[in-house]
Design a protein around this motif. Structure first.
Motif, PDB file in Angstrom:
ATOM      1  N   LYS A   1      38.568 -36.577  35.367  1.00 58.01           N
ATOM      2  CA  LYS A   1      38.379 -37.917  35.922  1.00 58.01           C
ATOM      3  C   LYS A   1      37.227 -38.637  35.221  1.00 58.01           C
ATOM      4  O   LYS A   1      37.345 -39.814  34.841  1.00 58.01           O
ATOM      5  CB  LYS A   1      38.109 -37.816  37.423  1.00 58.01           C
ATOM      6  N   GLN A   2      36.108 -37.925  35.039  1.00 57.97           N
ATOM      7  CA  GLN A   2      34.964 -38.549  34.384  1.00 57.97           C
ATOM      8  C   GLN A   2      35.236 -38.783  32.894  1.00 57.97           C
ATOM      9  O   GLN A   2      34.875 -39.829  32.343  1.00 57.97           O
ATOM     10  CB  GLN A   2      33.710 -37.682  34.550  1.00 57.97           C
ATOM     11  N   TYR A   3      35.871 -37.825  32.262  1.00 59.11           N
ATOM     12  CA  TYR A   3      36.171 -37.929  30.832  1.00 59.11           C
ATOM     13  C   TYR A   3      37.130 -39.088  30.559  1.00 59.11           C
ATOM     14  O   TYR A   3      36.954 -39.850  29.597  1.00 59.11           O
ATOM     15  CB  TYR A   3      36.775 -36.609  30.339  1.00 59.11           C
ATOM     16  N   SER A   4      38.151 -39.241  31.404  1.00 60.22           N
ATOM     17  CA  SER A   4      39.112 -40.328  31.211  1.00 60.22           C
ATOM     18  C   SER A   4      38.445 -41.685  31.431  1.00 60.22           C
ATOM     19  O   SER A   4      38.746 -42.656  30.719  1.00 60.22           O
ATOM     20  CB  SER A   4      40.311 -40.153  32.147  1.00 60.22           C
ATOM     21  N   ALA A   5      37.536 -41.762  32.416  1.00 57.62           N
ATOM     22  CA  ALA A   5      36.809 -43.012  32.641  1.00 57.62           C
ATOM     23  C   ALA A   5      35.934 -43.341  31.443  1.00 57.62           C
ATOM     24  O   ALA A   5      35.797 -44.510  31.046  1.00 57.62           O
ATOM     25  CB  ALA A   5      35.961 -42.903  33.904  1.00 57.62           C
ATOM     26  N   SER A   6      35.359 -42.311  30.837  1.00 61.33           N
ATOM     27  CA  SER A   6      34.516 -42.526  29.670  1.00 61.33           C
ATOM     28  C   SER A   6      35.350 -42.966  28.462  1.00 61.33           C
ATOM     29  O   SER A   6      34.924 -43.818  27.679  1.00 61.33           O
ATOM     30  CB  SER A   6      33.757 -41.237  29.344  1.00 61.33           C
ATOM     31  N   ALA A   7      36.529 -42.396  28.333  1.00 59.03           N
ATOM     32  CA  ALA A   7      37.428 -42.801  27.243  1.00 59.03           C
ATOM     33  C   ALA A   7      37.819 -44.270  27.395  1.00 59.03           C
ATOM     34  O   ALA A   7      37.848 -45.028  26.408  1.00 59.03           O
ATOM     35  CB  ALA A   7      38.673 -41.916  27.232  1.00 59.03           C
ATOM     36  N   LEU A   8      38.102 -44.679  28.638  1.00 57.83           N
ATOM     37  CA  LEU A   8      38.446 -46.069  28.900  1.00 57.83           C
ATOM     38  C   LEU A   8      37.269 -46.987  28.570  1.00 57.83           C
ATOM     39  O   LEU A   8      37.439 -48.063  27.984  1.00 57.83           O
ATOM     40  CB  LEU A   8      38.857 -46.231  30.367  1.00 57.83           C
ATOM     41  N   TRP A   9      36.074 -46.570  28.952  1.00 62.05           N
ATOM     42  CA  TRP A   9      34.860 -47.336  28.658  1.00 62.05           C
ATOM     43  C   TRP A   9      34.661 -47.495  27.161  1.00 62.05           C
ATOM     44  O   TRP A   9      34.343 -48.583  26.672  1.00 62.05           O
ATOM     45  CB  TRP A   9      33.676 -46.625  29.300  1.00 62.05           C
TER      46      TRP A   9
ATOM     47  N   LEU B   1      45.229 -30.933  30.465  1.00 66.16           N
ATOM     48  CA  LEU B   1      45.331 -32.199  31.187  1.00 66.16           C
ATOM     49  C   LEU B   1      45.258 -33.383  30.231  1.00 66.16           C
ATOM     50  O   LEU B   1      46.032 -34.340  30.343  1.00 66.16           O
ATOM     51  CB  LEU B   1      44.210 -32.305  32.232  1.00 66.16           C
ATOM     52  N   CYS B   2      44.349 -33.311  29.277  1.00 67.53           N
ATOM     53  CA  CYS B   2      44.193 -34.393  28.298  1.00 67.53           C
ATOM     54  C   CYS B   2      45.432 -34.517  27.419  1.00 67.53           C
ATOM     55  O   CYS B   2      45.930 -35.633  27.183  1.00 67.53           O
ATOM     56  CB  CYS B   2      42.955 -34.152  27.442  1.00 67.53           C
ATOM     57  N   GLU B   3      45.944 -33.384  26.959  1.00 69.40           N
ATOM     58  CA  GLU B   3      47.105 -33.415  26.067  1.00 69.40           C
ATOM     59  C   GLU B   3      48.353 -33.891  26.798  1.00 69.40           C
ATOM     60  O   GLU B   3      49.147 -34.673  26.257  1.00 69.40           O
ATOM     61  CB  GLU B   3      47.315 -32.032  25.464  1.00 69.40           C
ATOM     62  N   ASN B   4      48.526 -33.440  28.036  1.00 72.39           N
ATOM     63  CA  ASN B   4      49.713 -33.848  28.806  1.00 72.39           C
ATOM     64  C   ASN B   4      49.726 -35.348  29.087  1.00 72.39           C
ATOM     65  O   ASN B   4      50.795 -35.976  29.143  1.00 72.39           O
ATOM     66  CB  ASN B   4      49.775 -33.077  30.130  1.00 72.39           C
ATOM     67  N   ASP B   5      48.544 -35.934  29.268  1.00 76.34           N
ATOM     68  CA  ASP B   5      48.450 -37.365  29.556  1.00 76.34           C
ATOM     69  C   ASP B   5      48.160 -38.185  28.303  1.00 76.34           C
ATOM     70  O   ASP B   5      47.915 -39.384  28.392  1.00 76.34           O
ATOM     71  CB  ASP B   5      47.358 -37.625  30.595  1.00 76.34           C
ATOM     72  N   ASN B   6      48.187 -37.500  27.150  1.00 77.20           N
ATOM     73  CA  ASN B   6      47.924 -38.186  25.879  1.00 77.20           C
ATOM     74  C   ASN B   6      46.582 -38.928  25.934  1.00 77.20           C
ATOM     75  O   ASN B   6      46.464 -40.073  25.486  1.00 77.20           O
ATOM     76  CB  ASN B   6      49.054 -39.162  25.541  1.00 77.20           C
ATOM     77  N   LEU B   7      45.591 -38.263  26.505  1.00 77.36           N
ATOM     78  CA  LEU B   7      44.270 -38.848  26.665  1.00 77.36           C
ATOM     79  C   LEU B   7      43.355 -38.361  25.547  1.00 77.36           C
ATOM     80  O   LEU B   7      43.136 -37.159  25.389  1.00 77.36           O
ATOM     81  CB  LEU B   7      43.662 -38.461  28.017  1.00 77.36           C
TER      82      LEU B   7
END
Length: 341
Positions: free
Chosen positions: A81-89, A38-44
């Protein structure tokens, strides 16, 4: 530079190592692979410190991904969802750069009102942190409120634990081949009145909320000792600051039973005298490393460096580096070097 190659036993674990035994079953392994996909596909990606690698080579740390999966009961979608929010933070506050360039004195003021590492580990190699609420200085709180009214730098001690203390403990001999990604927290509430607790509640709540959202599954256990008479009254408030998984790790030890409870997982020589051990360490002191830790950190054991420290994993040999700024000057001081065998 100090070589630490001789101080690690054969069971010491490199930061990047993922043992197959970290997964209890195939479902957990599949959840991990799904989250990575999921992370790799969304380049997260979590933003990387420039000290740890060029931004173009960003990767997601496997241990961090697993922590978020544990926090979300191995549900890859919820963890994402939580990991992406943390990356944004982290990007919003430019956390890695902020940590690397933090003013050393401001860092110490924030660190003095947070749990502190004793320099010791439990029987499984997990660092022992101590928080004595009665020792929190009103002057520190006043200065902190003046310097940082929004407590925007409250993440700095958490970064110190995850980016330095736990990574360092991973390289030291311990009972398993698993990376150390948690800490023990001894919370001493003795001699704390309701007024002081109430004055600290904003700091405690904000720190707990931040840890729950952005540093999940970094606590092995929380041991509360010296609970005052009013603790049952505030317990219903305290538990709201933590997620249910963390709440289950909180153990409130009755008066007179602290030493027995703590020595079940901490050797007496690694337990501060305050709690019935023999370690001459008081809240506010610099860490007092054990022999293995002292060998690893080199001259840092003789003169502890204040301010942020970063453990930097590198293929050619990991580094301990003192970072931060002082009097407007950037600090980049190599404290120790770990050579691969």
């Amino acid at each position: 530079m100090v070589s630490a190659s001789d101080s690690s036993s054969t069971n010491a674990t490199k930061i990047s190592m993922i043992s197959p035994s970290i997964f209890a079953n195939e479902e957990q392994n599949e959840a991990f692979l799904k989250l990575k996909s999921l992370c790799e596909n969304d380049n997260l990606y979590w933003p990387a410190s420039e000290l740890e690698g060029h931004p173009n080579n960003e990767t997601n740390d496997d241990i961090t991904l697993i922590r978020f999966l544990r926090a979300r009961s191995w549900d890859p979608q919820a963890a994402y969802k939580q990991y992406s929010a943390s990356a944004l933070w982290r990007r919003k506050y430019n956390l890695d750069s902020t940590y690397d360039n933090a003013d050393i004195q401001a860092f110490e003021r924030m660190n003095r009102v947070q749990p502190q590492w004793t320099g010791r580990r439990d029987k499984n190699g997990i660092p022992v942190m101590v928080y004595v609420l009665s020792e929190i200085s009103p002057s520190d709180l006043t200065q902190l409120a003046k310097d940082d009214p929004e407590l925007s730098s409250i993440f700095l001690p958490a970064e110190y634990v995850t980016r330095f203390t736990q990574r360092l403990c991973t390289t030291l001999p311990h009972s398993s081949n698993m990376p150390i990604d948690k800490s023990n927290n001894i919370i001493d509430l003795s001699a704390v009145g309701l007024r002081k607790f109430w004055a600290l509640r904003g700091l405690l709540q904000k720190a707990s909320n931040m840890a729950t959202a952005h540093y999940p599954e970094t606590v092995e256990r929380i041991i509360v000792v010296g609970a005052p008479y009013f603790f049952p009254t505030i317990w219903s408030l305290v538990v709201r600051w933590f997620d249910p998984a963390t709440t289950k790790k909180i153990l409130v030890v009755p008066h007179g039973q602290a030493t027995a409870a703590l020595t079940e997982f901490i050797e007496p020589n690694d337990l501060p005298v305050r709690f019935g051990g023999t370690l001459e360490w008081k809240f506010g002191d610099h860490p007092v490393p054990d022999t293995e830790t002292a060998e690893a950190v080199g001259r840092l054991a003789d003169r502890w460096v204040e301010g942020p420290i970063r453990y930097i994993p590198r293929p050619e040999g990991d580094l301990l580096m003192a970072v931060g700024t002082q009097d407007g000057k950037m600090r980049r001081e190599i404290l120790a070097e770990f050579h691969p065998k």
